[in-house]
Design a protein around this motif. Structure first.
Motif, PDB file in Angstrom:
ATOM      1  N   CYS A 140       0.854  -1.182   0.000  1.00 60.14           N
ATOM      2  CA  CYS A 140       0.000   0.000   0.000  1.00 60.14           C
ATOM      3  C   CYS A 140       0.893   1.236   0.000  1.00 60.14           C
ATOM      4  O   CYS A 140       2.111   1.143   0.189  1.00 60.14           O
ATOM      5  N   PHE A 141       0.276   2.403  -0.213  1.00 54.93           N
ATOM      6  CA  PHE A 141       1.042   3.640  -0.369  1.00 54.93           C
ATOM      7  C   PHE A 141       0.386   4.773   0.407  1.00 54.93           C
ATOM      8  O   PHE A 141      -0.835   4.806   0.591  1.00 54.93           O
ATOM      9  N   SER A 142       1.207   5.729   0.807  1.00 55.50           N
ATOM     10  CA  SER A 142       0.674   6.922   1.468  1.00 55.50           C
ATOM     11  C   SER A 142      -0.010   7.840   0.476  1.00 55.50           C
ATOM     12  O   SER A 142      -0.962   8.534   0.808  1.00 55.50           O
ATOM     13  N   GLY A 143       0.495   7.869  -0.763  1.00 53.28           N
ATOM     14  CA  GLY A 143       0.091   8.892  -1.710  1.00 53.28           C
ATOM     15  C   GLY A 143       0.834  10.186  -1.469  1.00 53.28           C
ATOM     16  O   GLY A 143       1.742  10.267  -0.638  1.00 53.28           O
ATOM     17  N   ASN A 144       0.452  11.217  -2.208  1.00 56.00           N
ATOM     18  CA  ASN A 144       1.163  12.492  -2.165  1.00 56.00           C
ATOM     19  C   ASN A 144       0.663  13.395  -1.042  1.00 56.00           C
ATOM     20  O   ASN A 144      -0.437  13.229  -0.524  1.00 56.00           O
ATOM     21  N   ARG A 145       1.494  14.401  -0.720  1.00 58.61           N
ATOM     22  CA  ARG A 145       1.133  15.389   0.299  1.00 58.61           C
ATOM     23  C   ARG A 145      -0.037  16.256  -0.151  1.00 58.61           C
ATOM     24  O   ARG A 145      -0.950  16.536   0.612  1.00 58.61           O
ATOM     25  N   ASN A 146       0.058  16.760  -1.379  1.00 58.13           N
ATOM     26  CA  ASN A 146      -0.967  17.670  -1.904  1.00 58.13           C
ATOM     27  C   ASN A 146      -1.220  18.838  -0.948  1.00 58.13           C
ATOM     28  O   ASN A 146      -2.361  19.229  -0.695  1.00 58.13           O
ATOM     29  N   GLY A 147      -0.130  19.407  -0.415  1.00 59.88           N
ATOM     30  CA  GLY A 147      -0.226  20.577   0.438  1.00 59.88           C
ATOM     31  C   GLY A 147      -0.483  20.292   1.904  1.00 59.88           C
ATOM     32  O   GLY A 147      -0.519  21.219   2.716  1.00 59.88           O
ATOM     33  N   MET A 148      -0.661  19.031   2.278  1.00 54.59           N
ATOM     34  CA  MET A 148      -0.943  18.693   3.675  1.00 54.59           C
ATOM     35  C   MET A 148       0.303  18.779   4.542  1.00 54.59           C
ATOM     36  O   MET A 148       1.408  18.486   4.089  1.00 54.59           O
ATOM     37  N   ASP A 149       0.098  19.125   5.786  1.00 54.95           N
ATOM     38  CA  ASP A 149       1.138  18.944   6.793  1.00 54.95           C
ATOM     39  C   ASP A 149       1.356  17.436   6.962  1.00 54.95           C
ATOM     40  O   ASP A 149       0.390  16.658   6.934  1.00 54.95           O
ATOM     41  N   PRO A 150       2.613  16.973   7.125  1.00 60.50           N
ATOM     42  CA  PRO A 150       2.856  15.531   7.265  1.00 60.50           C
ATOM     43  C   PRO A 150       2.074  14.870   8.391  1.00 60.50           C
ATOM     44  O   PRO A 150       1.633  13.733   8.260  1.00 60.50           O
TER      45      PRO A 150
END
Length: 298
Positions: A140-150
């Motif tokens: 599975c994957f986290s995916g991208n940040r897309n501007g989110m705080d980690p």
């Protein structure tokens, strides 16, 4: 029989599917490889580590041919094979060490709440497929940040994964999130440092969730490979290799010393799989795989 030269493929921005598509589009189809020669007798592997290879790194071989290749080298597992190819693996006596096919892609992962419903539906179904086939690991994957705080992304990932984790536990399946670099290959990917992944593991607190520690990706992002393995090996359910820089062969033309890294993995008591995931650039790709297994057979 000589195998024609495969030109190195740039690693930057390249996904597994793109590598496969480029190889086929470039005219390096199966016919360029011809019939595999009968494997030469090889000394048995030591058995201290279990070896595998990523299916996508050998796109010119059919799954059946890759099964023949790995068995000729002396191991019997392949990574990143979906349900459509499991019958071929089973017929060849080769194990699916890391299953895939449930994901929406590398960029649309559990950190994005908008993807949760689709991911939950797909993963619940796929967990059953993996378990029914007698396999264990599902990527599975986290995916991208897309501007989110980690930390916001971690909270989203935790919430989404909790919707499927109970079913994975019930069916004996381990969800394994891959650590990828966001500097060269996967810009904006969120799970790009081991510390982020380890904290997610701790929040979930289940033996049925862990990390795929990709040595190539983490060398690019943070280095300190052997010390990190020593500190956090309990979270690492699977390992991938490749040479840095370039993502090609793991020999002495790149900066990582894989025999020492593999000894460190071995010494943790690791009982999972170490998979080769380099893109062969040498004239004899199967020879490169054979040499990689030799280097990692500690």
């Amino acid at each position: 029989m000589s195998i024609p030269l495969i030109e190195p493929v740039p690693a930057q921005g390249l996904t597994r599917r793109e590598a496969l598509r480029m190889a086929v589009a470039g005219g390096l189809g199966l016919g360029a490889w011809g019939v595999l020669p009968a494997p030469a007798a090889a000394a048995p592997l030591k058995g201290n580590l279990k070896h595998s290879v990523a299916r996508w790194t050998f796109p010119q071989l059919s799954v059946a041919q890759l099964c023949q290749t790995v068995q000729g080298i002396g191991f019997a597992a392949i990574d990143l094979v979906g349900p459509e190819d499991w019958p071929t693996l089973k017929a060849s006596g080769v194990y699916s060490a890391m299953c895939n096919g449930a994901e929406l892609g590398l960029t649309k992962g559990f950190a994005g709440r908008e993807f949760h419903d689709a991911l939950v539906e797909r993963y619940l179904r796929h967990i059953d497929l993996v378990a029914d086939a007698g396999y264990r690991n599902l990527i599975c994957f986290s995916g991208n940040r897309n501007g989110m705080d980690p930390l916001e992304g971690m909270a989203h990932a935790e919430a989404g994964l909790k919707r499927i984790l109970g079913h994975a536990e019930k069916r004996g399946v381990v969800l394994v999130m891959e650590l990828l670099n966001s500097r060269v290959d996967h810009p904006d990917y969120l799970c790009d440092h081991s510390a982020w992944g380890v904290e997610l593991c701790q929040r979930l607190g289940s033996d049925h969730f862990g990390l795929l520690y990709d040595i190539y990706h983490m060398q690019i992002m943070e280095g300190d490979i052997i010390a990190t393995i020593g500190r956090h090996h309990a979270c690492f359910k699977h390992y991938h290799t490749a040479g840095v820089p370039g993502r090609h062969e793991i020999g002495d033309q790149q900066e990582l010393h894989y025999p020492a890294i593999c000894r460190a993995i071995r010494d943790t008591g690791f009982d999972g799989y170490l998979a080769q995931e380099f893109m062969p650039a040498a004239p004899d790709p199967v020879g490169s795989l054979r040499e990689a297994i030799r280097l990692c057979d500690v």
